[in-house]
Design a protein around this motif. Sequence first.
Motif, PDB file in Angstrom:
ATOM      1  N   MET A 275      60.215 -57.946   7.785  1.00  0.00           N
ATOM      2  CA  MET A 275      60.536 -58.444   6.442  1.00  0.00           C
ATOM      3  C   MET A 275      61.925 -59.052   6.412  1.00  0.00           C
ATOM      4  SD  MET A 275      58.939 -55.391   4.090  1.00  0.00           S
ATOM      5  CE  MET A 275      59.546 -56.173   2.619  1.00  0.00           C
ATOM      6  N   ASP A 276      62.141 -60.121   7.187  1.00  0.00           N
ATOM      7  CA  ASP A 276      63.398 -60.852   7.177  1.00  0.00           C
ATOM      8  C   ASP A 276      64.602 -59.946   7.426  1.00  0.00           C
ATOM      9  OD1 ASP A 276      61.817 -63.004   6.555  1.00  0.00           O
ATOM     10  OD2 ASP A 276      62.267 -62.928   4.422  1.00  0.00           O
ATOM     11  N   SER A 277      64.571 -59.207   8.518  1.00  0.00           N
ATOM     12  CA  SER A 277      65.634 -58.349   9.009  1.00  0.00           C
ATOM     13  C   SER A 277      65.722 -57.010   8.282  1.00  0.00           C
ATOM     14  CB  SER A 277      67.009 -59.047   8.942  1.00  0.00           C
ATOM     15  OG  SER A 277      67.544 -59.033   7.637  1.00  0.00           O
ATOM     16  N   TRP A 278      64.878 -56.778   7.270  1.00  0.00           N
ATOM     17  CA  TRP A 278      64.900 -55.491   6.590  1.00  0.00           C
ATOM     18  C   TRP A 278      64.218 -54.434   7.447  1.00  0.00           C
ATOM     19  CZ3 TRP A 278      67.033 -52.290   3.587  1.00  0.00           C
ATOM     20  CH2 TRP A 278      66.343 -51.187   3.083  1.00  0.00           C
ATOM     21  N   GLU A 279      64.892 -53.300   7.640  1.00  0.00           N
ATOM     22  CA  GLU A 279      64.323 -52.167   8.342  1.00  0.00           C
ATOM     23  C   GLU A 279      64.508 -50.926   7.492  1.00  0.00           C
ATOM     24  OE1 GLU A 279      66.010 -51.789  12.199  1.00  0.00           O
ATOM     25  OE2 GLU A 279      65.305 -53.741  12.892  1.00  0.00           O
ATOM     26  N   TRP A 280      63.533 -50.002   7.581  1.00  0.00           N
ATOM     27  CA  TRP A 280      63.607 -48.774   6.804  1.00  0.00           C
ATOM     28  C   TRP A 280      64.841 -47.970   7.201  1.00  0.00           C
ATOM     29  CZ3 TRP A 280      62.046 -46.374   2.650  1.00  0.00           C
ATOM     30  CH2 TRP A 280      62.228 -44.995   2.545  1.00  0.00           C
ATOM     31  N   ASP A 281      65.512 -47.448   6.194  1.00  0.00           N
ATOM     32  CA  ASP A 281      66.687 -46.603   6.387  1.00  0.00           C
ATOM     33  C   ASP A 281      66.350 -45.243   5.794  1.00  0.00           C
ATOM     34  OD1 ASP A 281      69.111 -45.253   6.186  1.00  0.00           O
ATOM     35  OD2 ASP A 281      70.251 -47.037   5.664  1.00  0.00           O
ATOM     36  N   GLU A 282      66.392 -44.208   6.599  1.00  0.00           N
ATOM     37  CA  GLU A 282      65.959 -42.888   6.131  1.00  0.00           C
ATOM     38  C   GLU A 282      66.869 -42.322   5.044  1.00  0.00           C
ATOM     39  OE1 GLU A 282      68.119 -40.235   9.656  1.00  0.00           O
ATOM     40  OE2 GLU A 282      65.938 -40.389   9.553  1.00  0.00           O
ATOM     41  N   THR A 283      68.050 -42.909   4.851  1.00  0.00           N
ATOM     42  CA  THR A 283      68.935 -42.429   3.783  1.00  0.00           C
ATOM     43  C   THR A 283      68.721 -43.187   2.473  1.00  0.00           C
ATOM     44  OG1 THR A 283      70.767 -43.956   4.301  1.00  0.00           O
ATOM     45  CG2 THR A 283      70.674 -41.880   5.532  1.00  0.00           C
ATOM     46  N   LEU A 284      67.728 -44.068   2.434  1.00  0.00           N
ATOM     47  CA  LEU A 284      67.548 -44.947   1.281  1.00  0.00           C
ATOM     48  C   LEU A 284      67.480 -44.179  -0.044  1.00  0.00           C
ATOM     49  CD1 LEU A 284      67.118 -47.924   0.494  1.00  0.00           C
ATOM     50  CD2 LEU A 284      64.675 -47.519   0.695  1.00  0.00           C
ATOM     51  N   PHE A 285      66.690 -43.111  -0.064  1.00  0.00           N
ATOM     52  CA  PHE A 285      66.545 -42.304  -1.269  1.00  0.00           C
ATOM     53  C   PHE A 285      67.110 -40.896  -1.100  1.00  0.00           C
ATOM     54  CE2 PHE A 285      63.458 -45.644  -2.107  1.00  0.00           C
ATOM     55  CZ  PHE A 285      63.632 -45.877  -3.468  1.00  0.00           C
ATOM     56  N   ALA A 286      67.985 -40.718  -0.134  1.00  0.00           N
ATOM     57  CA  ALA A 286      68.527 -39.391   0.141  1.00  0.00           C
ATOM     58  C   ALA A 286      69.206 -38.810  -1.100  1.00  0.00           C
ATOM     59  CB  ALA A 286      69.523 -39.458   1.300  1.00  0.00           C
ATOM     60  N   GLY A 287      68.800 -37.608  -1.468  1.00  0.00           N
ATOM     61  CA  GLY A 287      69.412 -36.920  -2.587  1.00  0.00           C
ATOM     62  C   GLY A 287      68.891 -37.300  -3.956  1.00  0.00           C
ATOM     63  N   THR A 288      67.977 -38.261  -4.031  1.00  0.00           N
ATOM     64  CA  THR A 288      67.499 -38.709  -5.343  1.00  0.00           C
ATOM     65  C   THR A 288      66.324 -37.890  -5.861  1.00  0.00           C
ATOM     66  OG1 THR A 288      65.939 -40.325  -4.425  1.00  0.00           O
ATOM     67  CG2 THR A 288      68.204 -41.080  -4.818  1.00  0.00           C
ATOM     68  N   ALA A 289      65.569 -37.275  -4.974  1.00  0.00           N
ATOM     69  CA  ALA A 289      64.304 -36.642  -5.367  1.00  0.00           C
ATOM     70  C   ALA A 289      64.489 -35.578  -6.433  1.00  0.00           C
ATOM     71  CB  ALA A 289      63.615 -36.045  -4.138  1.00  0.00           C
ATOM     72  N   VAL A 290      65.563 -34.800  -6.346  1.00  0.00           N
ATOM     73  CA  VAL A 290      65.767 -33.709  -7.302  1.00  0.00           C
ATOM     74  C   VAL A 290      66.050 -34.238  -8.705  1.00  0.00           C
ATOM     75  CG1 VAL A 290      66.568 -32.093  -5.544  1.00  0.00           C
ATOM     76  CG2 VAL A 290      68.225 -33.551  -6.711  1.00  0.00           C
ATOM     77  N   HIS A 291      66.377 -35.518  -8.814  1.00  0.00           N
ATOM     78  CA  HIS A 291      66.689 -36.104 -10.117  1.00  0.00           C
ATOM     79  C   HIS A 291      65.489 -36.783 -10.767  1.00  0.00           C
ATOM     80  CE1 HIS A 291      70.921 -35.242  -9.534  1.00  0.00           C
ATOM     81  NE2 HIS A 291      70.866 -35.800  -8.347  1.00  0.00           N
ATOM     82  N   TYR A 292      64.401 -36.979 -10.009  1.00  0.00           N
ATOM     83  CA  TYR A 292      63.253 -37.704 -10.541  1.00  0.00           C
ATOM     84  C   TYR A 292      62.610 -37.009 -11.729  1.00  0.00           C
ATOM     85  CZ  TYR A 292      62.289 -41.800  -7.633  1.00  0.00           C
ATOM     86  OH  TYR A 292      62.319 -43.041  -7.063  1.00  0.00           O
ATOM     87  N   GLY A 293      62.364 -35.697 -11.597  1.00  0.00           N
ATOM     88  CA  GLY A 293      61.653 -34.989 -12.643  1.00  0.00           C
ATOM     89  C   GLY A 293      62.344 -35.058 -13.993  1.00  0.00           C
ATOM     90  N   THR A 294      63.677 -35.076 -13.974  1.00  0.00           N
ATOM     91  CA  THR A 294      64.451 -35.142 -15.204  1.00  0.00           C
ATOM     92  C   THR A 294      64.722 -36.582 -15.624  1.00  0.00           C
ATOM     93  OG1 THR A 294      65.541 -33.053 -14.686  1.00  0.00           O
ATOM     94  CG2 THR A 294      66.621 -34.459 -16.308  1.00  0.00           C
ATOM     95  N   GLY A 295      65.011 -37.449 -14.654  1.00  0.00           N
ATOM     96  CA  GLY A 295      65.506 -38.782 -14.963  1.00  0.00           C
ATOM     97  C   GLY A 295      64.465 -39.866 -15.124  1.00  0.00           C
ATOM     98  N   ARG A 296      63.268 -39.674 -14.588  1.00  0.00           N
ATOM     99  CA  ARG A 296      62.243 -40.706 -14.687  1.00  0.00           C
ATOM    100  C   ARG A 296      61.229 -40.346 -15.772  1.00  0.00           C
ATOM    101  NH1 ARG A 296      62.215 -44.688 -10.517  1.00  0.00           N
ATOM    102  NH2 ARG A 296      64.214 -44.473  -9.434  1.00  0.00           N
ATOM    103  N   MET A 297      60.941 -41.300 -16.644  1.00  0.00           N
ATOM    104  CA  MET A 297      59.931 -41.078 -17.670  1.00  0.00           C
ATOM    105  C   MET A 297      58.554 -41.069 -17.017  1.00  0.00           C
ATOM    106  SD  MET A 297      61.418 -43.326 -20.871  1.00  0.00           S
ATOM    107  CE  MET A 297      62.042 -44.715 -19.890  1.00  0.00           C
ATOM    108  N   PRO A 298      57.663 -40.167 -17.429  1.00  0.00           N
ATOM    109  CA  PRO A 298      56.349 -40.053 -16.775  1.00  0.00           C
ATOM    110  C   PRO A 298      55.469 -41.262 -17.056  1.00  0.00           C
ATOM    111  CG  PRO A 298      56.444 -38.667 -18.723  1.00  0.00           C
ATOM    112  CD  PRO A 298      57.836 -39.198 -18.520  1.00  0.00           C
TER     113      PRO A 298
END
Length: 271
Positions: free
Chosen positions: A1-24
Amino acid sequence: MDSWEWDETLFAGTAVHYGTGRMPYPQGVADAVRDALGLDGTGRLLDVGCGPGSLTVLLAPLFAEAVGVDADPGMIAEAKLKAPGIHWHCMRAEQLPAGLGTFRVASFAQSFHWMDQDLVAERVRGMLCPEGAWVHIGATTHRGADTGEPLPLPAPPWDAIDALVTRYLGPVRRAGQGRFPQFTKRFEEDVMPRAGYTGPERIVVREGRIAERGEDEIVAAVLSLSSSAPHHFGDRLPAFEADLRALLRDAAPDGRFAERVHDVEVVIWRP
């Protein structure tokens, strides 16, 4: 994808905030998928890039079995806490089919743009049964729509929030250890026909609801984004959160906000 490669830190630390911060996702999304595909509680669901399982859990009752895959271990850990009865796998979409079997529906919610789209589309097509379908969910869940309409409570000051993030992290959007990739987003219109799919069928789920949100929810929404994930701030995270809360209290001293929930687009492709 035009030099884009997956970075394992992309969403690091965000998961614990999803339940509170994202509208269902609204129940109307599940109803639309059910009605469009004639789902009756049989077959299997594969949710790709499932995050903490927000869509997986909503759609799971439409199937006999549900499987969620995500590359971020924090997301999968949160998903297992939310719904231990669903089969969760920590893996990249590019690793499919991974012996997971055949599915009636493969769903993607706000995730396909992070993947090698041509490769994933091809591999998932081989995992769908003849009457199967690919379902893409397009939505914005961390913030509401900026309609300019009168609201029962102050709207979150998103422009000021964005400016605060820029003050701490700089003007170029972060992504993992680097910057947000400036690749051309090909998405379904180019990728899916090339991979042998037909369609699309588009359904707009009009939520129309005004959501009331608290200060903690807005803070969590900001920290749930890859571009403002907690690790980007390093030891400045406590200072950023303090400044963010001060900004929010200035906008609404009681910490209560309102905003219009975005409509959700359901896009269906057939193999």
